[in-house]
Design a protein around this motif. Structure first.
Motif, mmCIF file in Angstrom:
data_model
loop_
_atom_site.group_PDB
_atom_site.id
_atom_site.type_symbol
_atom_site.label_atom_id
_atom_site.label_comp_id
_atom_site.label_asym_id
_atom_site.label_seq_id
_atom_site.Cartn_x
_atom_site.Cartn_y
_atom_site.Cartn_z
ATOM 1 N N ILE A 1 6.495 -30.826 39.890
ATOM 2 C CA ILE A 1 7.534 -31.428 39.796
ATOM 3 C C ILE A 1 8.757 -30.770 40.438
ATOM 4 O O ILE A 1 9.134 -29.969 39.703
ATOM 5 N N ALA B 1 14.113 -35.862 42.085
ATOM 6 C CA ALA B 1 12.607 -35.233 42.222
ATOM 7 C C ALA B 1 11.926 -36.369 42.186
ATOM 8 O O ALA B 1 10.894 -36.489 41.394
ATOM 9 N N GLY C 1 6.916 -37.456 38.429
ATOM 10 C CA GLY C 1 8.095 -37.176 38.047
ATOM 11 C C GLY C 1 8.442 -38.618 37.386
ATOM 12 O O GLY C 1 9.135 -38.254 36.118
ATOM 13 N N ARG D 1 6.474 -38.449 33.890
ATOM 14 C CA ARG D 1 7.065 -37.598 33.005
ATOM 15 C C ARG D 1 8.166 -37.855 32.164
ATOM 16 O O ARG D 1 8.558 -38.014 31.182
ATOM 17 N N SER D 2 9.088 -38.647 33.119
ATOM 18 C CA SER D 2 10.433 -39.348 32.503
ATOM 19 C C SER D 2 10.178 -40.471 31.239
ATOM 20 O O SER D 2 10.514 -40.498 30.371
ATOM 21 N N GLU E 1 12.557 -34.089 29.065
ATOM 22 C CA GLU E 1 11.652 -34.036 30.185
ATOM 23 C C GLU E 1 11.114 -32.723 30.219
ATOM 24 O O GLU E 1 10.094 -32.495 30.636
#
Length: 738
Positions: free
Chosen positions: A93, A131, A387, A390-391, A401
């Motif tokens: 990422i 990202a 990304g 992940r958030s 994160e």
């Protein structure tokens, strides 16, 4: 455009206007790659080893569409590499891998012409700084080809510079081919030069080669991902094994405001191998030493869910769409010409069309493996948006994160569903509760029941015809949920999306590709109580059906043969016109005569154009049989011809599934379909003969992964009209009961 030591284009092509200083880029967005012994990093997309291997870093998810071959092929062609030395690894990422092209394209589509430039720039900036890595929108080649070419060009110049220093020659006197830097009879392997070259600054005067100059782009080179998929060594998320791993299964409540009300945990404990039960407001999970025991435990528990308010069902969904279609809450996204004048005193046609929800039904159900160690969480998952995943996972776990690492795996079918992250969030929560690494795999039943369905839609199509049968006015009113906003609210909690508001993405593809003086397209948002999301070809999947069935009906009313009717309205759309003439020649078009079995449809999407001719008939048991499909495709300049053909063939089969099935009804908030057998999907025995012709083109590459889906259903419906004289205006197509 010249690439030099001061500039490196990282924003998706010169037309994007996004240049970052070479000196600033590595410090602002430094490549966060890991090297193996003997490897050196040339840029964010390329590493070369002293043994000569060339590792290409690809930010797009490989889910069968061949992106782990086509993007490395672009870079290798520019670099002058030997294809046998190419390997691939997924990108971490980073802003360097943001799909700013896709985001800018979406933003520009919503803005007036005067604001498109600045709006696109702002969208690119947002994507990069966030990202925002996303695989979707048929954007991989369109969004990344230029970046990969430039990455290869700069690395080629650095290797030539290193060789030039050894030979006492100007770097421009050197060339690359087959993994060597050459000058006359002299040559050096890339591996010999890599360490020296990576330390140099790019020389001035770098330009990209002509496409194909490296002997690779435009050829059907061997796919990188296929050997391991054939021999079983390819690692998907379900193949992950870590120490102390346990397995989980999950059960959800019905759609609507449902909460877990109770479960017989004592019954679960009696199942051999069960280790724990994890309860959550919206679901319950069983954890065991194997996945079979976990599923059996859920069956034994018989979880109960309480519902506040009503639950949606097939009838309520149909009513919501009908209410929206007949309502006044319409937003006009397309307004061309004077519609009232076009319709005044003219004969025409007004009809309704409908499509149901569509399931994704990927071969690989949702799955994820989570390992929590101290304040670090690792997730192995198939994902189209690492990304964003992940958030959402970090937020659910109340972690930063930076504490969450995503390992993107090969995707066993995504089609938009794996842009979301349901299973990964659940796996993380379960791992925290049981304090062991957990692999969660949804059952097929849960995967269908809790899908983020392609939204259903209803359309009211109206047109006015002139004295010569020409279309003077065209109006489309489309009632459907705002799926993109709903998905955005799930992926970016707090973004404000999810309300039943009109959105442009809901009517993408509804603007017909014909020169019609007056056109209006409205979206009427509907709240159906079922979560919806994106699906292969998104709104094009139903707007193509509405438009091309309607055009065929208008042709019959006008008394004009369907091909000629379309051709007379093409105006300047020469590429789609060429596809139409090509496919009708390829398939031996019979004019769509009554009693025949041929239907025609055409559609433009994602920068590409497709025309399709279908032969279909009704069998003795009143089943619809698709005999042959012909497709003519103009997708611009082609990187890998075989991959393009594969994607068109796959899109056609996907389109047949959507035309004849791939849907489910709902009863008390639960999907009626539980497995593949209820979806009426094409089998090998029922798959028609498919012929694809690629129209040679020098235009910029267009998308290919989704473009074949929209014209399939209308071509089948139009063929069935020719065969039976009956119009079928609803999907799935059925010759009885409609």
């Amino acid at each position: 455009m010249e690439l030099n030591r001061r500039t490196l284009l990282v924003g998706g092509g010169a037309g994007a206007g996004l240049l970052l200083a070479w000196g600033l880029w590595p410090r602002t967005y430094r490549p966060n790659l890991v090297t193996a012994p003997g490897e050196v990093i040339f840029n964010a997309f390329l590493k070369i080893g002293e043994d000569g291997h060339v590792a290409v870093v690809v930010p797009q998810a490989e889910m069968g569409q061949g992106v782990w071959t086509s993007l490395p092929q672009v870079l290798a062609d520019e670099l002058g590499a030997d294809w046998r030395t190419i390997s691939v690894e997924p990108a971490p990422i980073s802003p360097l891998y943001a799909n700013d092209f896709m985001v800018a394209e979406a933003a520009e589509g919503m803005l007036p012409d005067m604001l498109k430039g600045i709006g696109g720039w702002a969208a690119r900036q947002f994507a990069i700084r966030s990202a925002l890595m996303v695989t979707g929108g048929s954007s991989s080649i369109r969004g990344f080809e230029q970046r990969f070419r430039e990455a290869g060009a700069i690395a080629r110049a650095l290797l030539c510079s290193a060789a030039g220093e050894r030979w006492g020659a100007d770097w421009r006197a050197c060339e690359t081919a087959g993994g060597f830097v050459t000058r006359g009879d002299e040559k050096l392997r890339f591996g010999e030069l890599a360490a020296e070259a990576a330390k140099l600054e790019p020389p001035p005067g770098i330009t990209v080669r002509l496409v194909g100059a490296g002997g690779l782009s435009g050829r059907s080179v061997p796919r990188i991902d296929l050997p391991s998929k054939v021999d079983g060594t390819a690692r998907f998320a379900g193949d992950v094994r870590v120490q102390d791993l346990v397995y989980a299964a999950v059960r959800h409540g019905p759609h609507g405001a449902s909460r877990l009300a109770g479960a017989d945990k004592a019954a679960a404990d009696k199942v051999h191998g069960v280790l724990a039960v994890v309860e959550n407001p919206g679901w319950v999970a069983a954890v065991a030493t194997n996945s079979w025991a976990a599923e059996r435990a859920l069956d034994a528990m018989r979880p109960r869910f309480a519902v506040t308010g009503g639950t949606p069902d097939s009838a309520s969904i149909a009513k919501a769409l009908e209410t929206a279609l007949n309502g006044t809450d319409a937003t006009r996204f397309v307004a061309i010409g004077d519609l009232d004048a076009a319709f005044a005193g003219r004969k025409g046609l007004k009809v309704d069309y409908s499509v149901p929800v569509a399931v994704h039904a990927a071969m690989e159900p949702l799955t994820a493996t989570a390992r929590l160690a101290g304040d670090r969480l690792e997730i192995w998952m198939p994902t189209q948006a690492p990304g964003l995943s992940r958030s959402v996972i970090a937020k659910a776990m109340d972690m930063a994160e930076s504490q969450v690492t995503i390992y993107p795996m090969l995707v066993g079918g995504g089609f938009g569903r794996k842009i979301e992250n349901d299973a990964a969030v659940q796996a993380a929560i379960i791992a925290r509760e049981v304090k062991r690494p957990v692999q969660l795999t949804w059952s097929r039943r849960e995967d269908i029941a809790q899908d983020r369905f392609r939204p259903p839609a209803r359309a009211r199509m109206a047109a006015a015809l002139g004295d010569r049968g020409e279309v003077l006015g065209w109006q489309a009113r489309i009632a459907t949920p705002p799926a993109m906003a709903q998905m955005g609210a799930r992926l970016m909690p707090g973004s404000g999306g999810g309300d039943a508001k009109a959105e442009l993405s809901a009517i993408e593809g509804a603007l017909p590709p014909y020169a019609i003086p007056a056109i209006a397209v409205d979206h009427l948002p509907a709240d159906i109580g079922i979560p919806t999301g994106i699906w292969r070809s998104v709104a094009h999947s139903y707007t193509g059906f509405f438009n091309e069935c309607f055009v065929d009906e208008l042709a019959r009313i006008a008394g004009i043969e369907p091909l000629s009717f379309r051709m007379q309205m093409m105006g300047g759309n020469t590429r789609l016109a060429h596809c139409l003439t090509t496919v009708t020649a390829l398939g031996g078009w019979d004019g769509g005569v009554a009693g025949g079995n041929m239907g025609l449809a055409a559609h433009s999407s994602f920068g590409s154009h497709v025309a399709m001719l279908v032969e279909a008939h009704v069998g003795d048991a009143q089943q619809i049989i698709v005999d042959r499909v012909f497709a003519a495709v103009d997708c611009g300049r082609v990187v890998h011809p075989d991959i393009v053909v594969q994607q068109i063939e796959g899109g056609i089969i996907w389109g047949i599934a959507a035309a004849l099935g791939a849907t489910t009804g709902f009863t008390r908030g639960m999907a009626d379909a539980h497995n593949f057998d209820a979806l009426n999907l094409p089998t090998l025995a029922t798959t028609p003969d498919i012929r694809v012709e690629l129209v040679p083109s020098r235009e910029a590459p267009g998308g290919v992964g989704e473009i074949a889906v929209p014209p399939v259903a209308p071509a089948i419906a139009n063929a069935l009209f020719a065969a039976t004289g009956r119009r079928l205006r609803s999907l799935p197509l059925m010759v009885g009961g409609q």
